[in-house]
Design a protein around this motif. Structure first.
Motif, short mmCIF file in Angstrom:
data_model
loop_
_atom_site.label_atom_id
_atom_site.label_comp_id
_atom_site.label_asym_id
_atom_site.label_seq_id
_atom_site.Cartn_x
_atom_site.Cartn_y
_atom_site.Cartn_z
N GLY A 122 31.09 1.66 -19.97
CA GLY A 122 31.49 2.53 -18.91
C GLY A 122 31.08 2.87 -18.46
N LEU A 123 30.64 4.04 -18.17
CA LEU A 123 29.25 4.93 -16.85
C LEU A 123 28.90 5.25 -17.44
CD1 LEU A 123 28.66 5.77 -13.15
CD2 LEU A 123 29.66 7.18 -14.06
N PHE A 124 29.25 6.10 -19.00
CA PHE A 124 28.12 6.82 -19.72
C PHE A 124 27.14 6.21 -20.31
CE2 PHE A 124 27.71 8.94 -23.79
CZ PHE A 124 27.12 10.31 -23.56
N VAL A 125 28.48 4.87 -21.23
CA VAL A 125 27.14 4.03 -21.88
C VAL A 125 25.67 3.48 -21.32
CG1 VAL A 125 26.74 2.20 -22.71
CG2 VAL A 125 28.71 3.33 -23.72
N ARG A 126 26.19 3.62 -19.40
CA ARG A 126 25.15 3.10 -18.89
C ARG A 126 24.16 3.44 -18.59
NH1 ARG A 126 28.70 -0.07 -14.67
NH2 ARG A 126 27.84 1.32 -12.96
N ILE A 127 24.93 5.43 -18.20
CA ILE A 127 23.43 6.19 -18.10
C ILE A 127 22.75 6.44 -19.05
CG2 ILE A 127 23.79 8.93 -17.73
CD1 ILE A 127 26.03 8.69 -15.95
N VAL A 128 23.71 6.90 -20.40
CA VAL A 128 22.39 6.38 -21.58
C VAL A 128 21.61 5.58 -21.80
CG1 VAL A 128 22.57 6.25 -23.64
CG2 VAL A 128 24.43 7.16 -22.98
N ARG A 129 21.84 4.00 -21.40
CA ARG A 129 20.64 2.83 -21.26
C ARG A 129 19.77 3.49 -19.97
NH1 ARG A 129 24.99 -1.18 -21.44
NH2 ARG A 129 24.46 -1.03 -24.12
N ILE A 130 20.49 3.48 -19.47
CA ILE A 130 19.34 3.91 -17.75
C ILE A 130 18.08 5.67 -18.63
CG2 ILE A 130 18.73 5.79 -15.71
CD1 ILE A 130 21.09 3.29 -15.29
N CYS A 131 18.90 6.54 -18.82
CA CYS A 131 17.83 6.95 -19.67
C CYS A 131 17.11 6.80 -21.00
CB CYS A 131 19.02 8.60 -20.80
SG CYS A 131 19.37 9.80 -19.30
N VAL A 132 17.42 5.75 -21.65
CA VAL A 132 16.92 5.52 -22.94
C VAL A 132 15.44 4.88 -22.33
CG1 VAL A 132 16.76 4.11 -25.09
CG2 VAL A 132 17.95 5.43 -24.83
N ASN A 133 15.89 3.81 -21.23
CA ASN A 133 14.61 3.77 -20.89
C ASN A 133 13.46 3.72 -19.60
OD1 ASN A 133 15.53 0.49 -21.19
ND2 ASN A 133 16.71 0.37 -19.60
N ASN A 134 14.85 4.77 -19.59
CA ASN A 134 12.99 6.31 -18.69
C ASN A 134 12.77 6.45 -19.89
OD1 ASN A 134 13.46 5.86 -16.29
ND2 ASN A 134 15.43 7.44 -15.92
N LEU A 135 13.37 7.57 -21.02
CA LEU A 135 12.52 7.44 -22.09
C LEU A 135 10.83 7.03 -22.41
CD1 LEU A 135 13.19 10.22 -23.60
CD2 LEU A 135 14.14 9.10 -25.26
N ALA A 136 10.66 5.70 -22.13
CA ALA A 136 10.01 4.39 -22.37
C ALA A 136 8.54 5.16 -21.50
CB ALA A 136 9.93 3.61 -22.43
N GLY A 137 9.24 5.73 -19.90
CA GLY A 137 8.44 5.28 -19.48
C GLY A 137 7.54 7.12 -19.32
N VAL A 138 7.89 8.33 -20.15
CA VAL A 138 7.75 8.84 -19.59
C VAL A 138 5.73 9.46 -20.65
CG1 VAL A 138 8.08 11.38 -21.40
CG2 VAL A 138 10.06 10.61 -20.09
N PRO A 139 5.16 9.87 -20.19
CA PRO A 139 3.34 10.18 -20.64
C PRO A 139 3.72 10.64 -21.72
CG PRO A 139 3.85 11.41 -18.16
CD PRO A 139 5.43 10.79 -18.90
N SER A 140 3.06 10.33 -22.70
CA SER A 140 2.75 10.51 -23.93
C SER A 140 2.51 12.12 -24.75
CB SER A 140 2.13 9.08 -24.78
OG SER A 140 0.53 9.53 -24.38
N ILE A 141 1.63 12.91 -23.81
CA ILE A 141 1.09 13.88 -24.05
C ILE A 141 2.51 14.40 -23.75
CG2 ILE A 141 1.26 14.96 -21.62
CD1 ILE A 141 -1.10 15.33 -24.46
N VAL A 142 3.74 14.48 -22.67
CA VAL A 142 4.78 15.48 -22.75
C VAL A 142 5.93 14.87 -24.07
CG1 VAL A 142 6.70 15.03 -21.76
CG2 VAL A 142 4.82 14.58 -20.78
N PHE A 143 5.34 14.20 -24.93
CA PHE A 143 6.27 13.87 -26.21
C PHE A 143 5.31 14.92 -27.24
CE2 PHE A 143 7.56 10.27 -24.02
CZ PHE A 143 8.96 10.11 -25.15
N GLY A 144 4.08 14.45 -26.82
CA GLY A 144 3.13 15.73 -27.84
C GLY A 144 3.58 16.69 -27.81
N VAL A 145 3.78 17.59 -26.52
CA VAL A 145 4.32 18.86 -26.14
C VAL A 145 5.50 19.13 -26.73
CG1 VAL A 145 4.64 20.53 -24.06
CG2 VAL A 145 2.35 19.37 -24.13
N PHE A 146 7.07 18.43 -26.49
CA PHE A 146 8.32 17.82 -26.97
C PHE A 146 7.99 18.65 -29.06
CE2 PHE A 146 11.42 16.82 -29.20
CZ PHE A 146 12.81 18.03 -29.06
N GLY A 147 6.68 17.94 -28.91
CA GLY A 147 7.15 17.65 -30.87
C GLY A 147 6.77 18.94 -31.25
N LEU A 148 5.78 19.37 -30.97
CA LEU A 148 4.62 20.92 -31.09
C LEU A 148 5.89 21.36 -30.94
CD1 LEU A 148 1.56 21.92 -32.04
CD2 LEU A 148 1.20 22.77 -29.41
#
Lengths: 259, 545
Positions: B329-355
């Protein structure tokens, strides 16, 4: 439940006022029919007439599709399939199915045959060996594959693969065998073999077969149902349907005036 | 289109390239060719430069006139360039690696070709590898041992040199054992004793006794180490640089010799092999500009493997739920879009999050509950290889999820239905039929994730990579696996050498060599995964229909 009564029950599978919807689209309109035990019943009719839908409801395969809904009832041996106490998995153990396109698993021939036993949690070696031999013999495949049981199933020819699928379907000794155009992807010789097999298997199983091939229906079925636009147009002895159809549409269809 | 001769008239113009769309075919081919050429060019450049940095050249002894005086300079010519001076006159300039940083301050010298009066290649010149100040380029003079001094050319010189090299290597091994292992163990116990005293779990008199014993051991080991050092100082190699100044190398810091101008082709190939081997297995020295990169290789490989270990199960489980169980449904579609967008987040942001999340929040919590006796010194509440692996697992999660979803949906419906028709439950069908059939596709995702993860540097700088970490995350000190340790990484090593090094020129060849190595490591990891995938493909091949 005794599998083989001395007299076959004439109302083994009972379809009663059965209707079926895919979302908004209604595929089956109020069908009622009785399918007798240990006989071959053929479902014929033009494409989209609902024969596959009806067949796939006998083991509730259509439940997998989202947004489907039904009215009426189907009973096997007097028990409703839709009774809340009926588990779909145990129902499918009693109703085997063979598909239009042969679809063996990416496993060995041996593992393919005993898949239904494996998922039922049975792993006694002697039982498995026995089952493989019995099922493959019933499916007339034993002599061809007995020396390479542990080879991949994909090494077999198309006809052999379909017979393997039949062996797989009957391995756990179901009562009913559903066949959805089992010869559609096979050449005439392989088709002939499957047809012989069907004739032989009906002493043990109640067989319901969907087919587009009129000759096939006449050759191997005892009773024939003609479905037209989601309705049961005519149902009776195969001989009667083909030689003396009472419905003009049946006559038009079997004589090939439309398909 | 205009035709030159109007008399041949074709009703349907089938000739002429533009009408058939052939220029577009050509264009696509050109695009591909460009891409391949760029990738290949980059790889060849790195391969050539990286390999060349190991190849031993010839040493030139040059007489150079500088400001009216004549100087003798010996070294490898490493670069030739042209330079225009203020009067627009072209100067041919060469860069010479002359080593001897202890005498000259800098290892490189730029010389105008016009100023070279004479250039020779005397066979006696030696390249001396040593622990400090980089290599020395000298003529051998003598070997001094407690037994006496042997001049070069005298009988027994080369034997004495060999013995000295062996002694030096032995003493280094002994020192390492004493200083890193034994003294390390004592200081760890002293530390634990201090904590026990603070928490009053040990009676103070027992602690004091133990402390005395440890202190005595410590002093004894220190004395032992000092003795070894004094021993190595007794033997030394004496050489003389081109300008006549003397260079003395003690046996403890003597690593090896190479007679660049005497060695034949096979000798030089052997030296190259030797250098590559040392580069792979040694620890870095002298601000990483000398020595090897073994800790960085180890760190890269371990981090990538740990990352795959986390990302694969999480990604696969998430994808199975998304594809097989969740109602689309709609929810899974939104989750899927979010997952795909996660791949486009600059990696340094992941570094900040990890820290912020892994290191400070989770790590801080772990420290408080499990390592509270060590506080305020953090154990897990500080960047380390475990948190780095988790951060990269998060970074590569979308890759695995998307690939697994694709693989699952590519399994033919007929096979699923067949399994269900045999009385399998949905989970049984997924586990026994669908997952094996989609395994190659899932592994493709894991391979892509590994390739991405192994090459990532930016987030690692925040969550655990350091310039120098000779203690590996897995070693022979209990408890053998140290997921809290900081680590070295080839990608960061390149950055550190190329841009943070005190001697950028000296580090340049190592930058290329390390870049080549990083590519080799990533390719090796990928090839291994591809090999595994192909094996599985053969086992679980789905019929071609």
């Amino acid at each position: 439940m005794p599998v083989n009564l001395p007299l076959s029950r004439p109302d083994f599978i009972e379809v009663e006022n059965f209707s079926f919807h895919y979302g908004e689209k209604r595929a089956i309109f109020d069908i009622s029919m009785k399918i007798p035990e240990n006989q071959v019943t053929a479902l014929i009719g033009p494409s989209g007439c609902g024969k596959s839908t009806l067949l796939r409801n006998i083991n509730r395969m259509n439940d997998l599709i989202e947004g489907v809904r039904h009215e009426g009832d189907i009973r096997i041996g007097g028990t409703s399939l839709y009774d809340p106490s009926v588990e779909v998995i145990s129902l499918r153990k009693r109703v085997g199915m063979v598909f239009q396109k042969y679809n063996p698993f990416a496993k060995s021939i041996y593992e393919n045959v005993i898949f239904s036993l494996r998922v039922a949690g049975r792993s006694k070696r002697s039982l498995l060996d026995e089952t493989v031999e019995r099922a493959l013999k019933s499916a007339a495949l034993w002599d061809e594959v007995k020396d390479r049981l542990h080879d991949s199933a994909f090494g077999l020819s198309g006809g052999q693969q379909q017979r393997l699928c039949i062996a797989r379907a009957i391995a756990n000794q179901p009562e009913i065998l559903l066949m959805d155009e089992p010869c559609a992807a096979l050449d005439p010789l392989a088709t002939l073999k499957i047809e012989e097999l069907i004739t032989r298997l009906k002493s043990q199983y109640t067989i319901v077969i969907v087919t587009h091939n009129m000759e096939q229906a006449t050759r191997c079925s005892d009773r024939t149902a003609f479905l037209y636009m989601g309705k049961l147009a005519e149902y009776g002895e195969t001989v009667q349907i083909f030689e003396n159809p009472s419905n003009p549409e049946t006559e038009a269809y079997i004589t090939g005036r439309f398909s | 289109m205009q035709s030159g001769s109007p008399k041949t008239k074709t009703p349907f113009a089938t000739t002429g390239r533009s009408r058939k769309g052939e220029p577009w075919i050509w264009l696509t081919a050109a695009g591909l060719a460009l891409g391949v050429a760029m990738a290949l060019g980059l790889f060849l450049l790195i391969l050539f430069k990286g390999a060349a940095s190991f190849w031993p050249g010839r040493i030139d002894l040059m007489e150079v006139s500088i400001d009216g005086k004549t100087e003798l300079i010996a070294g490898y010519v490493t670069q030739e360039t042209e330079r225009r001076d203020g009067a627009r006159k072209v100067h041919e300039e060469i860069q010479v690696f002359r080593g001897n940083k202890d005498l000259n301050g800098e290892a490189f010298k730029y010389i105008d070709r016009a100023n070279i009066l004479k250039s020779t290649r005397p066979e006696s010149i030696l390249l001396v590898e040593r622990l400090e100040f980089g290599p020395a380029i000298v003529n051998g003079v003598a070997v001094e041992t407690p037994q006496g001094r042997i001049e070069v050319g005298k009988h027994g010189f080369s034997d004495a040199l060999k013995t000295m090299l062996q002694q030096g290597a032995d003493s280094r091994v002994r020192l390492l054992k004493i200083e890193r292992k034994k003294i390390g163990a004592i200081s760890r116990e002293l530390e634990a004793l201090g904590r026990a005293k603070r928490s009053q779990s040990v009676a103070s008199n027992i602690a004091a006794d133990r402390r005395k014993v440890l202190q005595r051991d410590f002093d004894r080991l220190q004395a032992e180490a000092a003795e070894i050092r004094a021993e190595t100082a007794k033997s030394k190699f004496v050489g003389v640089a081109a300008d006549g100044r003397e260079i003395v190398v003690q046996s403890g810091s003597l690593l090896g010799f190479f007679e660049s101008n005497r060695a034949g082709f096979f000798g030089r190939v052997g030296e190259m092999r030797h250098r590559i081997w040392k580069f792979l297995k040694d620890d870095p020295r002298e601000a990483n500009t000398e020595g090897g990169v073994f800790p960085a290789i180890f760190g890269t490989v371990i981090m990538t493997l740990v990352m795959s270990l986390f990302v694969t199960p999480f990604g696969v489980i998430a994808a199975i739920y998304l594809r097989e169980y969740a109602s689309q449904g709609l929810f899974v579609r939104i989750v899927r879009i979010c997952v795909n967008n996660l791949a486009g987040v600059p990696s340094i942001v992941f570094g900040v999050f990890g820290l912020a999340f892994f290191v400070y929040f989770v790590g801080g919590y772990v420290d408080q509950t499990l390592f509270s006796d060590k506080l305020p010194t953090p154990t897990y509440g500080t960047p380390g290889i475990f948190w780095a692996s988790l951060t990269l697992a998060l970074l590569t999660l979308p890759v695995v999820i998307v690939a697994t979803e694709e693989a699952l949906s590519a399994v033919p419906r007929g096979v699923r239905e067949a399994a269900l028709a045999c009385g399998a439950s949905k989970w049984q069908a997924i586990q026994r039929i669908v997952l094996p059939a989609s395994l190659p596709g899932i592994l493709t995702g894991v391979i892509l994730a590994m390739a991405r993860g192994a090459g990532e540097v930016a987030p690692l700088m925040l969550v655990g990579v350091v310039k120098l970490a000779p203690s590996l995350p897995i070693d022979d000190i209990a408890p053998y696996i140290h997921p809290e340790r900081k680590f070295m990484h080839l990608g960061f090593h390149i950055y550190d050498l190329g841009f943070q090094s005190p001697d950028a020129e000296a580090a340049k060849p190592i930058v290329y060599a390390t870049a080549l190595l990083l590519i080799v490591v990533v390719v090796t990891l990928n090839l291994t995964a591809i090999l595994i995938r192909n094996r599985l493909k053969k086992r679980f091949a789905v019929s071609s229909f």
